[in-house]
Scaffold this active site. Structure first.
Site, PDB file in Angstrom:
ATOM      1  N   SER A 137       0.863  -1.179   0.000  1.00 25.94           N
ATOM      2  CA  SER A 137       0.000   0.000   0.000  1.00 25.94           C
ATOM      3  C   SER A 137       0.897   1.225   0.000  1.00 25.94           C
ATOM      4  CB  SER A 137      -0.887  -0.007   1.256  1.00 25.94           C
ATOM      5  OG  SER A 137      -1.513   1.248   1.446  1.00 25.94           O
ATOM      6  N   TYR A 161      -2.033   0.300  10.693  1.00 21.10           N
ATOM      7  CA  TYR A 161      -2.027  -0.180   9.317  1.00 21.10           C
ATOM      8  C   TYR A 161      -0.730   0.208   8.613  1.00 21.10           C
ATOM      9  CZ  TYR A 161      -3.682  -0.852   4.498  1.00 21.10           C
ATOM     10  OH  TYR A 161      -3.829  -1.249   3.181  1.00 21.10           O
TER      11      TYR A 161
END
Length: 258
Positions: free
Chosen positions: A143, A156
C-alpha cells in the site's frame, strides 16, 4: 534466439485474499491471461463461487479455503504443489483509524498477523516451489501506507511498512534465483469491503473515505497492474509500482469535489 515456452508449473498462480476486492479481480485477470489460478481465502463459499465463475468463462480455477495466519494449514496447503509460477500475497486489510495513544493493540496485532506474517507464511512455504518452476514470481500487494504515514493510520501503516520491507529484503536475499519479487503499492482504492471492514461495518464512516473523490482506483485497476507486472518477460522485474488515483497526490493530499 527463440525462448522456451513456459512450463505448465509456471502457469499456476496462487492468489491469497481472493474472496473479494483486489484478490478476486486479480484472480479473474490472471485466469484470463492464461494462468490456472488457485484461490485462497477464509470464506470458502466466496472462492468456490468465484472458481465456478472463472471455469464457466473457459478458464481454470481451484478454490482452497485457507487462513494465511495459520502456519500449519499453510504448510499443508503447500504440499499440494511440486512447482508453482506465481504467488500473489494479497490477503491483508486495515482495522480502525485511532491515534497511537488510544489504538487497540488487538487490532494492531491482527493487522500485523494478516499483512506481514500471512505474507511470510505463504512466501516461506511456496518459495521452494517457485524456485523449482525455473521462472517464479512473488507479488506483495502492499500500500502507499507502506511508504508514508498519516494520522490515525499508524497500525495499518506499521503493518504495510513491514510488508514493504519483507519484499525489499527478500529480493536482496534471493538474487540469482529464478524468482522475481514484485511489490505493488496502491493508494486510494474503493472496494466493497476495505473501508467498511476498517470501520467495523459503519457505512457512514466508510463512505466518508471516498467522499468527493471523483474516481478512486478500482479493484480492477489494481488487478490489471498486477497482471501487467506478472506478465512482463522473465528478465524484467518490476521492483515497486505505486499507483494512485489522479485526485490523490499523497496519503494526506486528496482533491475532493464539493
Amino acid at each position: 534466439m527463440a525462448t522456451a515456452a513456459p512450463s505448465a508449473a509456471s502457469r499456476i498462480a496462487v492468489v491469497t485474499g481472493a474472496s473479494s476486492g483486489i484478490g478476486a479481480a486479480t484472480a479473474r485477470q490472471l485466469a484470463a491471461a492464461g494462468y490456472r489460478v488457485v484461490l485462497t481465502a477464509r470464506r470458502k463459499d466466496r472462492i468456490e463461487a468465484l472458481a465456478e465463475e472463472i471455469d464457466k468463462a473457459g478458464h481454470q480455477a481451484t478454490a482452497y479455503a485457507l487462513d494465511v495466519t495459520d502456519r500449519a494449514a499453510v504448510d499443508e496447503f503447500a504440499t499440494a504443489f511440486q512447482r508453482i509460477g506465481v504467488l500473489v500475497n494479497n490477503a491483508g486489510g486495515a482495522l480502525g483509524a485511532d491515534p497511537v495513544a488510544t489504538g487497540d493493540p488487538a487490532d494492531w496485532r491482527q493487522m500485523y498477523e494478516t499483512n506481514v506474517i500471512g505474507t511470510l507464511n505463504l512466501t516461506q512455504a511456496l518459495l521452494p516451489k517457485l524456485v523449482a518452476s525455473g521462472d517464479g514470481t512473488v507479488v506483495v500487494v502492499s500500500s502507499t501506507a507502506g511508504h508514508g504515514t498519516y494520522e490515525g493510520g499508524a497500525g495499518y501503516v506499521a503493518a504495510k511498512h513491514g510488508a514493504h520491507v519483507l519484499a525489499e529484503t527478500l529480493r536482496l536475499e534471493i538474487v540469482g534465483q529464478p524468482v522475481r519479487v514484485i511489490e505493488i503499492a496502491p493508494g486510494m482504492v474503493k472496494t466493497d469491503e476495505f473501508a467498511l471492514t476498517r470501520f467495523g461495518g459503519d457505512t457512514e464512516k466508510a463512505e466518508k473515505v471516498y467522499q468527493g473523490v471523483a474516481d478512486p482506483l478500482t479493484a480492477d485497476d489494481v488487478a490489471e497492474t498486477i497482471t501487467w507486472a506478472v506478465t512482463r518477460p522473465s528478465h524484467v522485474n518490476v521492483d515497486l509500482l505505486v499507483l494512485r488515483p489522479r485526485a490523490q497526490a499523497s496519503n494526506t493530499k486528496v482533491h475532493r469535489e464539493s
